[in-house]
Design a protein around this motif. Structure first.
Motif, PDB file in Angstrom:
ATOM      1  N   PRO A  13       0.733  -1.263   0.131  1.00 31.00           N
ATOM      2  CA  PRO A  13       0.093   0.062  -0.061  1.00 31.00           C
ATOM      3  C   PRO A  13       0.812   1.264  -0.052  1.00 31.00           C
ATOM      4  N   LYS A  55       0.219   4.187  -3.160  1.00 30.19           N
ATOM      5  CA  LYS A  55       0.115   5.478  -2.971  1.00 30.19           C
ATOM      6  C   LYS A  55       1.018   6.241  -3.492  1.00 30.19           C
ATOM      7  N   ILE A  60      -5.521   0.034  -3.177  1.00 32.21           N
ATOM      8  CA  ILE A  60      -5.536   0.451  -1.577  1.00 32.21           C
ATOM      9  C   ILE A  60      -6.828   0.146  -0.964  1.00 32.21           C
ATOM     10  N   ASP A  92      -1.795   3.693   4.856  1.00 34.28           N
ATOM     11  CA  ASP A  92      -1.976   4.572   3.646  1.00 34.28           C
ATOM     12  C   ASP A  92      -3.560   4.520   3.128  1.00 34.28           C
ATOM     13  N   ALA A  93      -4.412   4.085   3.845  1.00 32.64           N
ATOM     14  CA  ALA A  93      -5.688   3.906   3.178  1.00 32.64           C
ATOM     15  C   ALA A  93      -6.606   5.139   4.124  1.00 32.64           C
TER      16      ALA A  93
END
Length: 262
Positions: free
Chosen positions: A212, A216, A238, A247-248
């Motif tokens: 992820p 990103k 993601i 990162d979400a």
């Protein structure tokens, strides 16, 4: 061959058979003559082979001797030179690795990264390990540490060089090194190269940490390059595959931005 002749020749093979007619006697003599010729040819070939071996035996034994010496040399090199060198290199690396680890958690990082690279306390730094033990596993790993140290010191060309010289069967470490090269290229404003290395890092190893992260980074660079569809594809991955990753957290904002630009 006529059927009658085949039958006669088959009869010859029976033990104790003696030809009766004149025709059978002639054919029997012809067959014995052919068989004799075959055996003579084989004997001549064997004799020639033996002569060749005798004539070239010094050469043959020389080649065998060279092969044996090469095998013994490789075994000796591995046991008495390569293995001790590898262990010595790992021992020499301990202090430099300690400086690197300290730098990651320090406020003033550059001085510690410099010590990691150049050495301290009379011990080798990562650059010395690369120079003196480059062919060992420690020499290879030193390229990783040197590349990441240079990346943290904003010396991007050096980071790219050393991370590019590093290779590993460890998929996590390999992904991080590819991502590090991507970071360096992005900082040099070579966005297409940076995106390429982020994509390599994504493909190298699927896991909840690096995947992820580089998805990103790849999405942001893709948006800066005007490739919003690619960015959206990465951001949706993601959201779908790594919804609990750090990162979400702001992923919907980025998805909205990429969608608006389509």
């Amino acid at each position: 061959m006529p059927t009658h002749k085949k039958e006669i020749m088959a009869t010859y093979k029976k033990r104790g058979y003696k030809p009766k007619t004149q025709k059978e006697k002639v054919e029997h003599i012809e067959e014995e003559s052919t068989t004799a010729e075959v055996f003579n040819t084989l004997d001549e070939s064997a004799s020639k082979t033996e002569e060749w071996v005798i004539k070239n035996q010094n050469y043959i034994f020389g080649v065998v001797g060279v092969v044996a010496l090469v095998v013994l040399a490789i075994m000796g090199y591995n046991k008495f030179i390569a293995e001790p060198n590898a262990q010595e290199a790992m021992n020499e690396m301990t202090v430099a690795q300690g400086y690197f680890d300290e730098a990651l958690n320090a406020t003033e990082k550059d001085s510690l990264f410099t010590l990691s690279l150049e050495g301290g306390e009379g011990k080798y730094g990562m650059l010395d390990i690369i120079k003196e033990y480059g062919s060992t596993p420690a020499g290879n790993l030193a390229n990783y540490y040197a590349g990441m140290a240079y990346l943290n010191m904003n010396k991007y060309q050096e980071a790219i060089k050393h991370l590019g010289d590093f290779s590993s069967d460890d998929l996590m470490l390999s992904a991080i090194s590819q991502g590090g090269i991507g970071d360096a290229f992005v900082q040099l404003n070579q966005l297409e190269d940076g995106l390429s290395y982020y994509e390599k890092a994504i493909k190298t190893n699927a896991n909840d940490f690096t995947t992820p992260l580089y998805l990103k980074k790849a999405a942001i660079v893709a948006m800066n390059l005007g490739n919003n569809q690619k960015a959206l594809d990465y951001l949706n991955r993601i959201k779908t595959e790594f919804p609990k990753s750090d990162d979400a957290k702001d992923i919907d904002v980025l998805i909205g931005k990429a969608s608006a630009s389509l």
